[in-house]
Design a protein around this motif. Structure first.
Motif, PDB file in Angstrom:
ATOM      1  N   GLU A 498     -32.828 -40.895  47.855  1.00  0.00           N
ATOM      2  CA  GLU A 498     -32.558 -42.313  48.162  1.00  0.00           C
ATOM      3  C   GLU A 498     -31.087 -42.516  48.498  1.00  0.00           C
ATOM      4  O   GLU A 498     -30.739 -43.249  49.419  1.00  0.00           O
ATOM      5  CB  GLU A 498     -32.906 -43.177  46.944  1.00  0.00           C
ATOM      6  N   SER A 501     -30.343 -41.293  51.979  1.00  0.00           N
ATOM      7  CA  SER A 501     -30.773 -42.141  53.084  1.00  0.00           C
ATOM      8  C   SER A 501     -29.938 -43.422  53.140  1.00  0.00           C
ATOM      9  O   SER A 501     -29.650 -43.931  54.217  1.00  0.00           O
ATOM     10  CB  SER A 501     -32.271 -42.425  52.979  1.00  0.00           C
ATOM     11  N   TYR A 502     -29.521 -43.882  51.976  1.00  0.00           N
ATOM     12  CA  TYR A 502     -28.596 -45.032  51.949  1.00  0.00           C
ATOM     13  C   TYR A 502     -27.319 -44.672  52.706  1.00  0.00           C
ATOM     14  O   TYR A 502     -26.823 -45.443  53.525  1.00  0.00           O
ATOM     15  CB  TYR A 502     -28.281 -45.382  50.486  1.00  0.00           C
ATOM     16  N   GLN A 505     -27.951 -44.527  56.487  1.00  0.00           N
ATOM     17  CA  GLN A 505     -28.004 -45.875  57.081  1.00  0.00           C
ATOM     18  C   GLN A 505     -26.604 -46.410  57.314  1.00  0.00           C
ATOM     19  O   GLN A 505     -26.293 -46.965  58.364  1.00  0.00           O
ATOM     20  CB  GLN A 505     -28.747 -46.828  56.143  1.00  0.00           C
ATOM     21  N   LYS A 583     -19.764 -45.575  51.848  1.00  0.00           N
ATOM     22  CA  LYS A 583     -20.267 -44.244  52.190  1.00  0.00           C
ATOM     23  C   LYS A 583     -19.423 -43.146  51.538  1.00  0.00           C
ATOM     24  O   LYS A 583     -19.948 -42.259  50.875  1.00  0.00           O
ATOM     25  CB  LYS A 583     -20.312 -44.060  53.709  1.00  0.00           C
ATOM     26  N   ALA A 587     -21.845 -43.268  48.329  1.00  0.00           N
ATOM     27  CA  ALA A 587     -22.981 -42.475  48.823  1.00  0.00           C
ATOM     28  C   ALA A 587     -22.647 -40.979  48.793  1.00  0.00           C
ATOM     29  O   ALA A 587     -23.263 -40.202  48.068  1.00  0.00           O
ATOM     30  CB  ALA A 587     -23.362 -42.924  50.219  1.00  0.00           C
ATOM     31  N   LEU A 634     -26.632 -52.623  46.060  1.00  0.00           N
ATOM     32  CA  LEU A 634     -27.882 -51.894  46.300  1.00  0.00           C
ATOM     33  C   LEU A 634     -27.807 -50.459  45.796  1.00  0.00           C
ATOM     34  O   LEU A 634     -28.822 -49.847  45.467  1.00  0.00           O
ATOM     35  CB  LEU A 634     -28.212 -51.910  47.794  1.00  0.00           C
ATOM     36  N   ILE A 635     -26.590 -49.911  45.735  1.00  0.00           N
ATOM     37  CA  ILE A 635     -26.430 -48.535  45.251  1.00  0.00           C
ATOM     38  C   ILE A 635     -27.030 -48.398  43.857  1.00  0.00           C
ATOM     39  O   ILE A 635     -27.512 -47.341  43.476  1.00  0.00           O
ATOM     40  CB  ILE A 635     -24.945 -48.146  45.218  1.00  0.00           C
TER      41      ILE A 635
END
Length: 874
Positions: A498, A501-502, A505, A583, A587, A634-635
DNA sequence: ATCCCATGCAA
DNA sequence: TATTGCATGGGAT
């Protein structure tokens, strides 16, 4: 061979060192950077020159013959910085401790002492080396007198060297003529007037041609710039006086016996004590270690199985046992959880009982560790440095011997939370006066650490008791070691797929934005570089720029925010920045910490980092995961519990304000909390004299900002920045706030007063924070110190309370043999990975543990949520 | 390689 | 020129 003397210009070198080095302070809060720099320069010179004699000259704070002659002499000089002034007497003491001759004389400057000494020595046929940061001394250079001027650079100290010929080469004039040059050009720093309109260039030219001001005066009419010609005549008296002022007296009258300057052993015991006190670790290496470290004689590397057995048997009966585990890399490294190979152990239970026991001599590593845990259970006290890092290897220690554990690093942290690291060498040096050569071989180093562990606990206990932190240490900090260890072991599960993919995006959007930004800019550049971005925005595109930084334009968010409505490119850049941050830091940054085997991140929770007592989080930092902005928030969806579990998250509601209410005893604020749901609204109502229900959103927002400001150590400037109002308006808010809550005003004033008197502030549970900034000569530093004094007791007390709650919650979960586990702490928030069937019980434990961690005069409220990931549980 | 700066994330 | 932290990329050394 001719004998040699080194003469040092004391104040000048101290001054150089002071401004060339960052501020250093020792544990007592004494500034030490100038002394440190001075000694480094001195040692370097002594090694190079190997002189027979050494003398350091100082100025005396009294008028000299130059002042009598010209009242304004050195009149423009600023007073010495307080941090430097403090170091001067100490510097002299240190030099005397090393048996170094110093000299000072009323009515004379150090220059005159140096000049006279150099002439006297030269006449005796000696070589003379003068060390100074001041070019005025160049007039003393001859064929046998060398002037050396150290320059402190980042790469180290470089020294410019001048004999008479070198002065001539560089300045075109002889050392004696140098005086005349100065008489003409003057010297602003000494306030020597010189001749108006004559600067360095002209002065040099004149003296090169005529050799002296007297000769130049005779040929005044011929002088090149007409201005110089006219002024030399007009200001002839002033020029003559300047020459006398500029000339160093080489024939002064004072007593001096060369024999007193003879160098002996600098590394005396007395000097050693000073170096220790000043915490000059590197310089301590210079001392001969043998006499001090006779304890090395007791070090034994044990290899016989029976001997090892005997040692363990004896250790069990000891009152205090110090221990260390080591990996067999040629270093004693902090051990980390996992599968590190351990080389052996060190153990000490007396000055004469210090052993290094490598594994593999009848005892495997596992057996050694088992025996060590057995010792810990039976001995009176078990001491190590950095217990948390050893716990993975000491199975069975918990429960059975928990209360016997003593972590000397944690103790050292409480005694001074401002230090950067607490290696065992530092603790040994500071608290035991034990100097350890960093190049010591492994086995000996292991013995040192074991011995230092053994010897330190008593000293540290005494100091903790004296400073009334023993209870804090035994009841909060030591138990917390285990709780933090559990959290690190537990880790937190993160969905790698997940997260990936975050990140992808974000990557897509970033590429798109990049393109748009390049188009709007009309060029390609590195958007991540503030430097390049500044040039593009404020030069190429000529946007109106507000702030600047040291290195260029500020492109910080608050600057760009103001431009965004008018310039589409700025809005794009802000969006780009946001995504790039998410990111890179979150991420991509978090992904590398996910363990493949258990899909969890085992971050570190550090107990000895912050000045206030908070926990810090690293590798990765799990205490700054985005929460305020939705996209970032959202992370939190990738932080998930294992199958069969849910997250339960609880956070304190305004714990710091509640602490403030309690600690200040302010009746109005306490009352507000006893009834309140919305404290900021109540504050607004009370501060603005408005009925609760009629408080406007603006009033509430302002009240909230002031509440925050108070906790941070308020300033009208800071508040005005935050609310985008004028300083005056901000000051009015603060005044009204203090009128409404006079108890708070008193509490904050008292905190500052206490810090000024005692040098530290203290939390409700006795934790101390020194505030050395309050004795700085720098106004801003002092202001900062005041804010620290106001904030630390509040932030620190909140941290104490959270620690108590964590320990209670963790203990309770384990005592009840529950599956649920503590996984994260974020200052006022705890996250528990909860076995579904235990959810209600966990909620109860959290509520109980957190709300009753402290008994304050206001209730400790919490907010609690459950969810299938961190996003939903918050 | 290592350090510092500017920036930005949290409580 | 608001408190406490940590990590990042860029850029200088």
């Amino acid at each position: 061979m001719m004998s040699k003397i080194v003469l040092i210009d004391g104040h000048s070198i101290l001054n150089r060192a002071f401004f060339g080095l960052p501020d250093l302070t020792n544990a007592e809060g004494l500034h030490t950077n100038a002394i440190y720099g001075f000694l480094n320069i001195m040692f370097k010179i002594l090694e190079e020159e190997k002189p027979e004699y050494l003398t350091v000259a100082f100025d005396v704070h009294a008028p000299t013959f130059r002042h009598k002659m010209f009242e304004a002499y050195k009149g423009t000089r600023k007073p010495m910085a307080e941090e430097l002034r403090q170091q001067v007497p100490l510097m002299k003491e240190v030099l005397h401790a090393m048996g170094i001759r110093t000299i000072e004389q009323e009515g004379l400057e150090a220059d005159d002492l140096l000049g006279t000494l150099s002439k006297r020595c030269e006449r005796m046929g000696m070589e003379v080396v003068i060390i100074s940061g001041d070019r005025d001394l160049l007039q003393l250079a001859t064929d046998h007198v060398e002037i050396r001027i150290p320059k402190t650079k980042r790469t180290g100290t470089e020294i410019e060297n001048y004999y008479a010929v070198d002065v001539k080469e560089k300045y075109q004039v002889t050392p004696t003529e140098f005086i005349d040059v100065k008489a003409l050009m003057g010297d602003t720093s000494d306030n020597i007037p010189g001749v108006p309109g004559v600067g360095e260039k002209t002065a040099t030219k004149i003296i090169v041609e005529y050799g002296s001001i007297e000769n130049a005066y005779k040929h005044a009419s011929e002088l090149k710039p007409p201005r110089a010609s006219k002024n030399l005549v007009e200001y002839w008296d002033q020029a003559q006086m300047s020459k006398v002022l500029a000339a160093i007296d080489v024939d002064a009258d004072f007593a001096y016996e060369l024999e007193e300057a003879k160098l002996g052993n600098l590394y005396t015991e007395e000097a050693y004590v000073y170096f220790q006190r000043l915490q000059f670790k590197n310089l301590l290496n210079r001392f001969d270690v043998q006499s001090e470290n006779s304890i090395e004689d007791a070090f034994v590397i044990v290899v016989g199985k029976e001997e090892i057995q005997k040692i363990f048997a004896e250790a069990e009966k000891a009152q205090t046992v110090g221990a260390v585990l080591y990996k067999d890399t040629r270093n004693v490294l902090p051990l980390f959880a996992g599968n590190a190979e351990i080389g052996g152990i060190g153990i000490s239970f007396g000055k004469e009982k210090v052993y290094c026991i490598p594994a593999g001599n009848g005892y495997s590593m596992e057996e050694l560790l088992e025996a060590l845990v057995h010792v810990a259970k039976h001995a009176g006290r078990f001491v190590v440095f950095d217990l948390k890092s050893s716990l993975p290897y000491l199975k069975g220690l918990e429960g059975a011997a928990e209360e016997k554990c003593f972590d000397s690093i944690v103790a050292a942290y409480l005694l001074n939370p401002l230090k950067n690291d607490y290696g065992f060498e530092d603790v040994a040096q500071e608290h035991l006066g034990l100097m350890i050569d960093p190049k010591t071989e492994l086995e000996k180093m292991v013995c040192y650490e074991a011995y230092a562990a053994f010897a330190s606990s008593e000293v540290l206990e005494e100091k903790l008791k004296k400073e009334e932190m023993w209870k804090l240490f035994t009841e909060i900090e030591m138990p917390l070691v285990f709780t933090l260890f559990h959290m690190e072991q537990n880790g937190v599960r993160v969905e790698a797929e997940e997260l990936k993919s975050y990140g992808e995006q974000l990557g897509g959007k970033i590429v798109q934005l990049e393109k748009e930004i390049y188009e709007l800019a009309g060029e390609e550049f590195n958007i991540n570089s503030p430097k390049q971005l500044g040039v593009v925005l404020f030069e190429h595109l000529s946007l109106p720029n507000g702030k600047k930084t040291k290195t260029g334009y500020s492109t910080a968010a608050d600057v760009l925010d103001k431009l965004a409505p008018d310039y589409p490119i700025v809005a794009k850049i802000l969006e780009y920045r946001q995504l790039a941050k998410l990111k890179s830091t979150y991420a991509d940054g978090l992904a590398v910490f996910i363990h493949e085997d258990d899909h969890r991140i085992h971050g570190k929770f550090n107990q000895t980092v912050t000045a206030t007592g908070r926990i810090s989080s690293t590798e990765p930092n799990l205490q700054n995961i985005p929460a305020r902005v939705e996209l970032g928030r959202l992370i939190r969806k990738v932080f998930v519990p294992e199958a069969g579990y849910v997250f339960v998250d609880a956070d304190y509601s305004q714990i710091e304000l509640r602490v403030l209410a309690h600690c200040s005893g302010d009746a109005a604020l306490i009352e507000a909390y006893r009834e309140a749901k919305d404290i900021h609204r109540i504050t607004a109502s009370q501060v603005f004299h408005t009925p609760f229900d009629e408080v406007t959103d603006l009033q509430r927002r302002n009240a909230k900002a002031v509440n925050f400001g108070i906790v941070y150590g308020i300033s009208s400037f800071g508040l005005s920045q935050d609310l985008s109002i004028t300083r005056k308006e901000a000051a009015e808010y603060i005044d009204r706030y203090f009128e409404t809550y006079p108890g708070i005003k008193k509490f904050l004033d008292d905190a500052v007063a206490h810090a000024k008197e005692q040098g530290y502030v203290v939390t409700l549970f006795g934790r101390r924070r020194p505030v050395p900034e309050l004795s700085s000569s720098n106004f801003m530093q002092r202001q900062f110190g005041e804010r620290v004094a106001m904030n630390s007791p509040i932030q620190g007390t909140a941290a104490d309370i959270m620690k108590i709650a964590m320990i209670a919650v963790d203990k309770e979960l384990r005592m009840r043999n529950m599956k649920s586990r503590l996984v994260l702490q974020v200052h006022d928030e705890l996250l528990i990975e909860t076995w579904k069937e235990e959810e209600e019980e966990v909620r109860e434990i959290l509520k109980e543990g957190m709300m009753h961690a402290a008994d304050l005069s206001v209730p400790l409220e919490i907010d609690m949520h459950s969810g299938k990931n961190w996003y939903e549980a918050k």
